[in-house]
Design an enzyme around this catalytic site. Structure first.
Site, PDB file in Angstrom:
ATOM      1  N   ALA A   1      -2.987  41.224-104.920  1.00 29.26           N
ATOM      2  CA  ALA A   1      -3.950  41.894-105.797  1.00 29.26           C
ATOM      3  C   ALA A   1      -3.153  42.639-106.857  1.00 29.26           C
ATOM      4  O   ALA A   1      -1.970  42.926-106.658  1.00 29.26           O
ATOM      5  CB  ALA A   1      -4.773  42.870-104.975  1.00 29.26           C
TER       6      ALA A   1
ATOM      7  N   GLY B   1      -3.349  39.547-101.317  1.00 28.71           N
ATOM      8  CA  GLY B   1      -4.484  38.761-101.822  1.00 28.71           C
ATOM      9  C   GLY B   1      -4.081  37.330-102.124  1.00 28.71           C
ATOM     10  O   GLY B   1      -4.915  36.408-102.027  1.00 28.71           O
TER      11      GLY B   1
ATOM     12  N   GLU C   1      -4.335  35.559 -98.993  1.00 33.24           N
ATOM     13  CA  GLU C   1      -5.761  35.459 -98.629  1.00 33.24           C
ATOM     14  C   GLU C   1      -6.433  34.321 -99.393  1.00 33.24           C
ATOM     15  O   GLU C   1      -7.286  33.621 -98.853  1.00 33.24           O
ATOM     16  CB  GLU C   1      -6.464  36.797 -98.887  1.00 33.24           C
ATOM     17  CG  GLU C   1      -6.011  37.862 -97.889  1.00 33.24           C
ATOM     18  CD  GLU C   1      -6.665  39.204 -98.144  1.00 33.24           C
ATOM     19  OE1 GLU C   1      -6.388  39.785 -99.212  1.00 33.24           O
ATOM     20  OE2 GLU C   1      -7.436  39.662 -97.291  1.00 33.24           O
TER      21      GLU C   1
ATOM     22  N   GLU D   1      -0.074  44.518 -97.092  1.00 28.74           N
ATOM     23  CA  GLU D   1      -0.955  45.624 -97.496  1.00 28.74           C
ATOM     24  C   GLU D   1      -0.674  46.910 -96.735  1.00 28.74           C
ATOM     25  O   GLU D   1      -0.782  48.009 -97.282  1.00 28.74           O
ATOM     26  CB  GLU D   1      -2.421  45.233 -97.291  1.00 28.74           C
ATOM     27  CG  GLU D   1      -2.971  44.259 -98.312  1.00 28.74           C
ATOM     28  CD  GLU D   1      -2.715  42.802 -97.986  1.00 28.74           C
ATOM     29  OE1 GLU D   1      -1.878  42.513 -97.096  1.00 28.74           O
ATOM     30  OE2 GLU D   1      -3.363  41.946 -98.616  1.00 28.74           O
TER      31      GLU D   1
HETATM   32  N1  COA Z   1       0.459  44.070-108.748  1.00 30.35           N
HETATM   33  C1  COA Z   1       0.914  44.581-109.911  1.00 30.35           C
HETATM   34  N2  COA Z   1       2.198  44.563-110.285  1.00 30.35           N
HETATM   35  C2  COA Z   1       3.078  43.995-109.442  1.00 30.35           C
HETATM   36  C3  COA Z   1       2.680  43.448-108.218  1.00 30.35           C
HETATM   37  C4  COA Z   1       1.314  43.502-107.870  1.00 30.35           C
HETATM   38  N3  COA Z   1       0.851  42.981-106.742  1.00 30.35           N
HETATM   39  N4  COA Z   1       3.773  42.974-107.591  1.00 30.35           N
HETATM   40  C5  COA Z   1       4.807  43.197-108.416  1.00 30.35           C
HETATM   41  N5  COA Z   1       4.395  43.828-109.523  1.00 30.35           N
HETATM   42  C6  COA Z   1       5.207  44.204-110.683  1.00 30.35           C
HETATM   43  C7  COA Z   1       6.328  45.168-110.335  1.00 30.35           C
HETATM   44  O1  COA Z   1       5.898  46.497-110.408  1.00 30.35           O
HETATM   45  C8  COA Z   1       7.338  44.846-111.414  1.00 30.35           C
HETATM   46  O2  COA Z   1       6.900  45.457-112.599  1.00 30.35           O
HETATM   47  P1  COA Z   1       7.947  46.057-113.650  1.00 30.35           P
HETATM   48  O3  COA Z   1       8.766  44.888-114.101  1.00 30.35           O
HETATM   49  O4  COA Z   1       7.095  46.686-114.688  1.00 30.35           O
HETATM   50  O5  COA Z   1       8.747  47.059-112.865  1.00 30.35           O
HETATM   51  C9  COA Z   1       7.188  43.343-111.606  1.00 30.35           C
HETATM   52  O6  COA Z   1       5.882  43.037-111.101  1.00 30.35           O
HETATM   53  C10 COA Z   1       8.211  42.518-110.854  1.00 30.35           C
HETATM   54  O7  COA Z   1       8.207  42.938-109.489  1.00 30.35           O
HETATM   55  P2  COA Z   1       9.545  42.995-108.630  1.00 30.35           P
HETATM   56  O8  COA Z   1       9.194  43.528-107.292  1.00 30.35           O
HETATM   57  O9  COA Z   1      10.593  43.706-109.390  1.00 30.35           O
HETATM   58  O10 COA Z   1       9.898  41.439-108.595  1.00 30.35           O
HETATM   59  P3  COA Z   1      10.567  40.578-107.460  1.00 30.35           P
HETATM   60  O11 COA Z   1      10.695  39.231-108.028  1.00 30.35           O
HETATM   61  O12 COA Z   1      11.754  41.287-106.909  1.00 30.35           O
HETATM   62  O13 COA Z   1       9.498  40.526-106.250  1.00 30.35           O
HETATM   63  C11 COA Z   1       7.329  40.275-105.238  1.00 30.35           C
HETATM   64  C12 COA Z   1       8.256  39.880-106.415  1.00 30.35           C
HETATM   65  C13 COA Z   1       5.946  39.686-105.516  1.00 30.35           C
HETATM   66  C14 COA Z   1       7.878  39.711-103.930  1.00 30.35           C
HETATM   67  C15 COA Z   1       7.281  41.811-105.144  1.00 30.35           C
HETATM   68  O14 COA Z   1       6.973  42.324-106.415  1.00 30.35           O
HETATM   69  C16 COA Z   1       6.268  42.361-104.185  1.00 30.35           C
HETATM   70  O15 COA Z   1       6.538  42.470-103.006  1.00 30.35           O
HETATM   71  N6  COA Z   1       5.092  42.757-104.716  1.00 30.35           N
HETATM   72  C17 COA Z   1       4.070  43.398-103.947  1.00 30.35           C
HETATM   73  C18 COA Z   1       3.354  42.407-103.118  1.00 30.35           C
HETATM   74  C19 COA Z   1       2.225  43.074-102.382  1.00 30.35           C
HETATM   75  O16 COA Z   1       2.368  44.067-101.727  1.00 30.35           O
HETATM   76  N7  COA Z   1       1.072  42.462-102.526  1.00 30.35           N
HETATM   77  C20 COA Z   1      -0.061  42.941-101.829  1.00 30.35           C
HETATM   78  C21 COA Z   1      -0.902  43.718-102.756  1.00 30.35           C
HETATM   79  S1  COA Z   1      -2.367  44.150-101.921  1.00 30.35           S
END
Ligand code: COA
Length: 710
Positions: A71, A110, A113, A133
């Site tokens: 999400a 999400g 999901e 989450e």
């Molecule tokens: N929503 C909004 N922004 C997100 C995001 C999300 N779900 N996931 C990552 N971002 C943003 C980060 O804040 C970062 O932004 P920035 O460049 O302005 O700092 C950018 O996306 C890149 O994220 P980063 O974590 O640095 O990249 P990565 O390639 O190392 O890892 C993921 C990618 C997806 C594995 C990691 O970002 C992550 O674990 N995200 C969260 C996933 C999560 O918890 N999802 C469940 C949400 S309910």
């Protein structure tokens, strides 16, 4: 005249028709999060699938490196806008045409999901699946709590949802989360071929809600009860893990639709909780601390070889952190016995891991092969970064840096791990102050994630950028700090520790203070921490500060009296607590209480009682006020940097986001009025920070100074 405004035509969801397959590609950088545009695009894709008679199936893929990163975390806490992910999932699952997900990179939260609502899932190499989450104070709110157990069973689903861990392609197939693993990285090509194969076989839509892995038998009941007890023990103060267990239990107690209603209600409960705000703040803070001026002004230099000067607790810990990250390490000590001690400090940590079965002997040998030890500084000639972790004394440090200047190659980064000394002064011992920087690790350096990058006046931006890139290699959270006594963390610590000392002399027992701080969410109270790290360290600092201490400042002698007895904590089997027979958990010590009493009498204080809440309020007010001073004096770039320091280096409860976010949640006017009330007793100590005063007068909060809203 009309202005030509460039319009971006790229849509967050693109479609392409390949034969009878609608290929739906989510293209919303950086991580294809499920923001409004993506949700609308997916919804339109489903309309198209339903309406277009020539289509037999839909393939969902992510453009770029990821499937869907989850999400859009930034939307949580803001008004929700349809279409919602849970409705899209439901439409996908109940579609009369085949829906397949092909996953490359992250399918998290999400994102997973959505994939769970497809009828079949294919993964390619490098896929990362998970429901993280819980780490954000949330629970999967788009059917994940109901579909995941039905698909892979109660135990495996509980594990994934309660740890938030990511799994790879092989494990996903083994668990039954994915149907097929295709090697390579071509999700579209492999996906289309898979859909065609399924169509050729006459595969029908297969709603995950009808999957049968939930048995509702004794083993499921047992798994739920074990998880419930474990979460109560491990996370008594968190909300979402307990709700996740309840929802998994509902898979065998309720039909799908009412269970989904329950999920929605509990998800909203999480959204409304301050923990969600704290944990999401912590997520962004970890990423935002690297947004520093030098990120654009400086260019990181390559780091492969690390030199470490000093093999004591800190030096050995730093060497281990570098070895664990795959770097080569050269350790230098002043003589042979010290070197052998240093090498053995390192070896013992790895031997401990081998003994616990967390590392194999051959892995240990491979790591140790990247370590070399010398007594001659010349051995550091190849190092890209040298980190000095010698004795905390200006003369010693200047001597080390003078020698480093002689032997290190041009462009090598010369770093000191000092925790309070003036790095501008240390830099003067070299002819290259532009290469000198502070890298302040926290013990144990191979475990604690915080790294304060202390930026002296003359340092080159490339060196600061290198420090941040080294931190990434070491998997640390780097926080930029300016030079001052104690930098960000220890400077603030010394202030709130004084607040604790004052409360102790005024009537709170050391054990009441620790209990109150634990009740706030810290794993340990400040006096337990002192016993763990050694009371001699703080004692040495206080002795050093004695000459410059303002004579008008109130000074509590209790800690000194305890240290004078040689009671330094766990290592001497007594400190603030007693550790009979080397026990790790201390018990209250009547002799300590006697010392406290004596000191109260000596100061003419009639003790009064403190509630747990009062202790927390004073402790936090002192922390927040000094945090504001640190931001005001530009020692920290933003309040979020203070939050990162306390969450990653000082045990501040992550679910509260950090002291500055906590202050915002309490309300800055309230914090200020507490400080003003305490100032009536001790105006010398309780002086409201100019930044706090300004923000309150402007009706603003600390978050307004961060790059991103909490
Ligand atoms: N929503 C909004 N922004 C997100 C995001 C999300 N779900 N996931 C990552 N971002 C943003 C980060 O804040 C970062 O932004 P920035 O460049 O302005 O700092 C950018 O996306 C890149 O994220 P980063 O974590 O640095 O990249 P990565 O390639 O190392 O890892 C993921 C990618 C997806 C594995 C990691 O970002 C992550 O674990 N995200 C969260 C996933 C999560 O918890 N999802 C469940 C949400 S309910």
């Amino acid at each position: 005249m009309t202005l030509e405004v460039p319009v971006t035509t790229k849509k967050p969801v693109a479609y392409e028709i390949r034969g009878r397959v609608l290929v739906v590609s989510i293209d919303s950088p950086p991580v294809n999060a499920l923001g409004l545009g993506v949700r609308q695009g997916l919804s339109e894709a489903l309309d198209r699938l339903e309406e277009d008679q020539s289509l037999s199936a839909m393939l969902v893929v992510g453009a770029g490196a990821n499937f869907i990163g989850g999400a859009d975390i930034r939307e949580f806490g803001k008004p929700r806008q349809a279409p919602f992910v849970r409705d899209i999932c439901s439409r996908m699952e109940t579609s009369s045409k085949l829906v397949v997900a092909a996953i490359r990179g992250a399918a998290l939260g999400g994102g997973l999901e959505v994939a769970l609502s497809a009828h079949y899932r294919l993964v390619v190499d490098g896929a990362r699946l998970g429901l993280p989450e819980v780490l954000l104070g949330l629970l999967p709110g788009s059917g994940g709590t109901q579909r995941m157990p039905r698909l892979i069973g109660v135990s495996a689903a509980l594990d994934l949802m309660l740890t938030g861990r990511h799994i790879g392609a092989t494990e996903a197939v083994a668990l039954g989360l994915a149907d097929r693993h295709v090697s390579g990285a071509d999700a579209v090509g492999s996906g289309v071929a898979y859909v065609e194969e399924l169509l050729a076989q006459g595969a029908r839509p297969r709603p995950t809600r009808d999957a049968t892995a939930v048995r509702g038998d004794a083993s499921d009941v047992e798994a739920i009860s074990t998880a419930r007890n474990e979460q109560r023990k491990r996370h008594p103060m968190l909300l979402s893990p307990h709700l996740i267990v309840d929802l998994v239990e509902a898979t065998s107690q309720l039909p799908f639709d009412p269970a989904m209603e329950m999920e929605l209600e509990k998800f909203q409960q999480c959204i409304d909780s301050p923990q969600r705000r704290g944990l999401i703040h912590a997520f962004f803070v970890e990423r935002d601390t690297s947004k520093i001026p030098e990120a654009t002004k400086g260019k990181p230099r390559d780091v492969n070889e690390v030199g470490v000067v000093g093999g004591g607790t800190m030096g050995a810990g730093i060497a281990i952190a570098a070895l664990n990250a795959g770097l080569r390490v050269t350790l230098v000590e002043r003589d042979e016995p010290a070197l052998l001690r240093g090498l053995s400090n390192i070896e013992q940590v790895y031997a401990g891991l081998v003994a616990k079965g967390r590392m194999t002997k051959s892995d240990q040998n491979a790591v140790m092969a990247r370590l070399a030890g010398f007594t001659d500084f010349a051995a550091l000639g190849f190092a890209d970064v040298v980190i000095e972790a010698a004795f905390e004394d200006m003369k010693v440090k200047k001597d080390v840096f003078g020698q480093l200047d002689q032997v290190c190659k041009p462009g090598a980064v010369l770093a000191t791990n000092t925790s309070y000394l003036d790095i501008d002064e240390i830099a003067k011992a070299t002819n290259r102050p532009e290469d000198v920087i502070g890298l302040h690790f926290f013990a144990p350096a191979y475990i604690m994630r915080l790294l304060e990058v202390v930026v002296p006046r003359q340092v080159h931006p490339d060196v600061v950028a290198t420090a941040f890139s080294l931190a990434r290699i070491l998997k640390k959270v780097a926080v930029r700090a300016g030079v001052c006594d104690g930098f960000i963390g220890n400077r603030i610590l010394s202030v709130y520790r004084r607040a604790a000392d004052y409360m102790m002399e005024d009537g709170a027992s050391p054990y009441e203070i620790d209990a109150a701080i634990r009740a706030f969410g810290y794993p340990m109270g400040p006096l337990q921490v002192s016993d763990l790290s050694g009371g001699d360290i703080g004692w040495a600092t206080r002795k050093r500060q004695a000459q410059t201490r303002d004579p008008k400042q109130r000074y509590v002698r209790i800690a000194d009296r305890i240290a004078e007895q040689g009671w330094f904590g766990q290592k001497t089997r007594r400190g603030w607590y007693l550790y009979p027979d080397g026990a790790r958990k201390g018990v209250p010590d009547p002799d300590v209480l006697n010392i406290v009493d004596e000191e109260r009498k000596r100061s003419g204080i009639v003790p009064r009682s403190f509630t747990s809440e009062e202790i927390q309020r004073r402790y936090l007010a002192a922390m927040v006020n000094e945090g504001a001073n640190v931001v005001h004096e530009e020692i920290a770039l933003r309040p979020l940097d203070v939050d990162a320091v306390f969450v990653h280096g000082f045990g501040f409860p992550r679910f509260r986001g950090g002291p500055m976010l906590y202050a915002d949640m309490v309300g800055l006017p309230k914090i200020l009025s507490d400080i003003e009330a305490y100032a009536k007793e001790d105006p010398q100590f309780w002086r409201p920070s100019p930044l706090l005063l300004r923000l309150v007068s402007e009706g603003r909060d600390f978050s307004s100074l961060n790059t991103r809203d909490a």
